[in-house]
Design a protein around this motif. Structure first.
Motif, PDB file in Angstrom:
ATOM      1  N   LEU A 130       0.708  -1.058   0.135  1.00  0.00           N
ATOM      2  CA  LEU A 130      -0.096   0.117   0.084  1.00  0.00           C
ATOM      3  C   LEU A 130       0.696   1.410  -0.020  1.00  0.00           C
ATOM      4  O   LEU A 130       0.744   2.287  -0.691  1.00  0.00           O
ATOM      5  CB  LEU A 130      -0.986   0.089   1.179  1.00  0.00           C
ATOM      6  CG  LEU A 130      -1.868  -1.041   1.271  1.00  0.00           C
ATOM      7  CD1 LEU A 130      -2.707  -1.084   2.324  1.00  0.00           C
ATOM      8  CD2 LEU A 130      -2.951  -1.177  -0.146  1.00  0.00           C
ATOM      9  N   VAL A 131       1.968   1.133   0.676  1.00  0.00           N
ATOM     10  CA  VAL A 131       2.779   2.388   0.686  1.00  0.00           C
ATOM     11  C   VAL A 131       3.543   2.552  -0.605  1.00  0.00           C
ATOM     12  O   VAL A 131       3.782   3.831  -0.968  1.00  0.00           O
ATOM     13  CB  VAL A 131       3.962   2.136   1.879  1.00  0.00           C
ATOM     14  CG1 VAL A 131       5.017   3.320   1.803  1.00  0.00           C
ATOM     15  CG2 VAL A 131       3.362   2.187   3.084  1.00  0.00           C
ATOM     16  N   SER A 132       3.992   1.491  -1.328  1.00  0.00           N
ATOM     17  CA  SER A 132       4.284   1.499  -2.333  1.00  0.00           C
ATOM     18  C   SER A 132       3.546   1.986  -3.451  1.00  0.00           C
ATOM     19  O   SER A 132       3.774   2.740  -4.368  1.00  0.00           O
ATOM     20  CB  SER A 132       5.029   0.179  -3.059  1.00  0.00           C
ATOM     21  OG  SER A 132       5.920  -0.262  -1.929  1.00  0.00           O
ATOM     22  N   LEU A 133       2.495   1.711  -3.507  1.00  0.00           N
ATOM     23  CA  LEU A 133       1.272   2.265  -4.382  1.00  0.00           C
ATOM     24  C   LEU A 133       1.341   3.879  -4.200  1.00  0.00           C
ATOM     25  O   LEU A 133       1.101   4.534  -5.424  1.00  0.00           O
ATOM     26  CB  LEU A 133      -0.214   1.668  -4.066  1.00  0.00           C
ATOM     27  CG  LEU A 133      -0.433   0.428  -4.555  1.00  0.00           C
ATOM     28  CD1 LEU A 133      -1.849  -0.030  -4.147  1.00  0.00           C
ATOM     29  CD2 LEU A 133      -0.741   0.628  -6.246  1.00  0.00           C
ATOM     30  N   VAL A 134       0.926   4.250  -2.920  1.00  0.00           N
ATOM     31  CA  VAL A 134       1.118   5.873  -2.869  1.00  0.00           C
ATOM     32  C   VAL A 134       2.262   6.235  -3.472  1.00  0.00           C
ATOM     33  O   VAL A 134       2.112   7.330  -4.205  1.00  0.00           O
ATOM     34  CB  VAL A 134       0.872   5.981  -1.438  1.00  0.00           C
ATOM     35  CG1 VAL A 134       0.944   7.718  -0.983  1.00  0.00           C
ATOM     36  CG2 VAL A 134      -0.430   5.451  -0.759  1.00  0.00           C
ATOM     37  N   LEU A 135       3.558   5.611  -3.191  1.00  0.00           N
ATOM     38  CA  LEU A 135       4.618   6.401  -3.780  1.00  0.00           C
ATOM     39  C   LEU A 135       4.814   6.401  -5.318  1.00  0.00           C
ATOM     40  O   LEU A 135       5.221   7.321  -5.878  1.00  0.00           O
ATOM     41  CB  LEU A 135       5.723   5.799  -3.179  1.00  0.00           C
ATOM     42  CG  LEU A 135       5.850   5.930  -1.471  1.00  0.00           C
ATOM     43  CD1 LEU A 135       7.220   5.216  -1.132  1.00  0.00           C
ATOM     44  CD2 LEU A 135       5.841   7.353  -0.992  1.00  0.00           C
TER      45      LEU A 135
END
Length: 327
Positions: A6-11
């Motif tokens: 999820l963090v990678s998606l946002v970034l």
């Protein structure tokens, strides 16, 4: 893990702008359906992500959604970006974690620093997949499940059970006390102790690994550089090595020494050529290395190696003494 994804998606959306579900799925190596579910989870958590439909649609974030990271200089930020291309992390099963960490750092850098550091990083290439002679230099493949267990045992201080395949021997299970991990020329090694003896295991030869609950029998601190040097010395001076007396063109000295395990003695003869006692790993290693350096290197002893190289030279002379069959 889902939280990291999820963090990678946002970034990814922060740094690249609008992206389709298919493109995000390729980047994260998951299915499109998983991406759609993750987008719903982000939206429910209050992350300002929205979908645009149509031919050029995709997912995007509302402008300005980012954190800030201060205190890094340009060179420090550049070092972090370049570190993301190091293959040592791949050997130890940390490639995806390193890529994710670099992505987070890039996103958190102040605007001007992010742009200049990222631009400079494009001017550096670290560890390409081939050298100038197009020889592959890709690292060995080690299953993630194996490296994960090895890493946990090394860092957690637990004993490790490994299924190891030695050369020309059937695989065996062994229980070891892990000391540390080393990467040399894209090859990963586990330094450990088995009983009272030091052992070095090549990660690519580990078929399986299991961290045990039992604490490792090791000291609280370690000098890995010293431990590796000690193992190197034992390897170079022990075992079934082959010692060769060779007469060498001085221009070939550095390259020949680089292919050998050790040079034990050397001096110049009356004609200005070097006489060197060189140690190789075994007979095959000696024959290969000295053939590579012929005629700039002549074997003086042992006689059996002179005969092997002489026979090889005769076969080559016969081959090229005949008319070519092509064309």
């Amino acid at each position: 893990m889902r939280a990291d994804r999820l963090v990678s998606l946002v970034l990814l959306l922060r740094q690249r702008g609008r992206m389709t579900a298919e493109a995000l799925a390729r980047e994260l190596e998951v299915s499109t359906r998983t991406v759609l579910r993750d987008m719903e989870a982000l939206s429910a958590a209050g992350v300002p992500v929205y979908a645009e439909r149509g031919r050029h649609g995709g997912f995007a974030l509302l402008p300005g959604f980012r954190t800030a990271l201060t205190g890094l200089t340009h060179d420090e930020a550049l070092a972090l970006l370049v570190a993301g291309s190091r293959r040592g992390a791949q050997l130890f099963g940390l490639g995806s974690a390193l890529a994710s960490a670099v992505l987070k750092v890039v996103d958190a850098l102040p605007e001007g620093l992010r742009e200049t550091a990222a631009g400079a990083a494009q001017r550096l290439l670290v560890d390409p997949e081939t050298d100038l002679l197009a020889r592959p230099v890709a690292p060995e493949e080690v299953p993630d499940a194996v490296t994960a267990q090895v890493r946990r045992a090394v860092f957690g201080g637990h004993r490790l059970r490994i299924h190891c395949a030695a050369v020309n021997q059937p695989p065996k299970w062994r229980t070891v006390d892990p000391i540390g991990l080393v990467t040399v020329k894209d090859q990963g090694y586990l330094l450990a102790r088995r009983g009272a003896e030091d052992r070095t295991y090549r990660l690519s030869r580990l078929l399986a690994a299991e961290q045990l609950d039992e604490p490792a029998r090791r000291s609280d601190s370690v000098d890995l550089g010293r431990a590796w040097r000690e193992r190197e010395v034992r390897f170079r001076t022990g075992g079934d090595t082959t010692e060769v007396l060779v007469r060498v063109d001085p221009a070939r000295r550095v390259r020949l020494a680089a292919t050998a395990l050790a040079v034990r003695d050397e001096g110049a003869d009356a004609e200005g050529r070097l006489r060197m006692t060189v140690v190789f790993q075994d007979a095959r290693h000696a024959e290969w290395a000295l053939w590579e350096h012929a005629p700039g290197a002549e074997v003086l002893e042992p006689e059996w190696l002179r005969e092997r190289l002489g026979e090889r030279a005769r076969r080559v002379a016969v081959l090229y003494g005949q008319p070519g069959k092509g064309g």
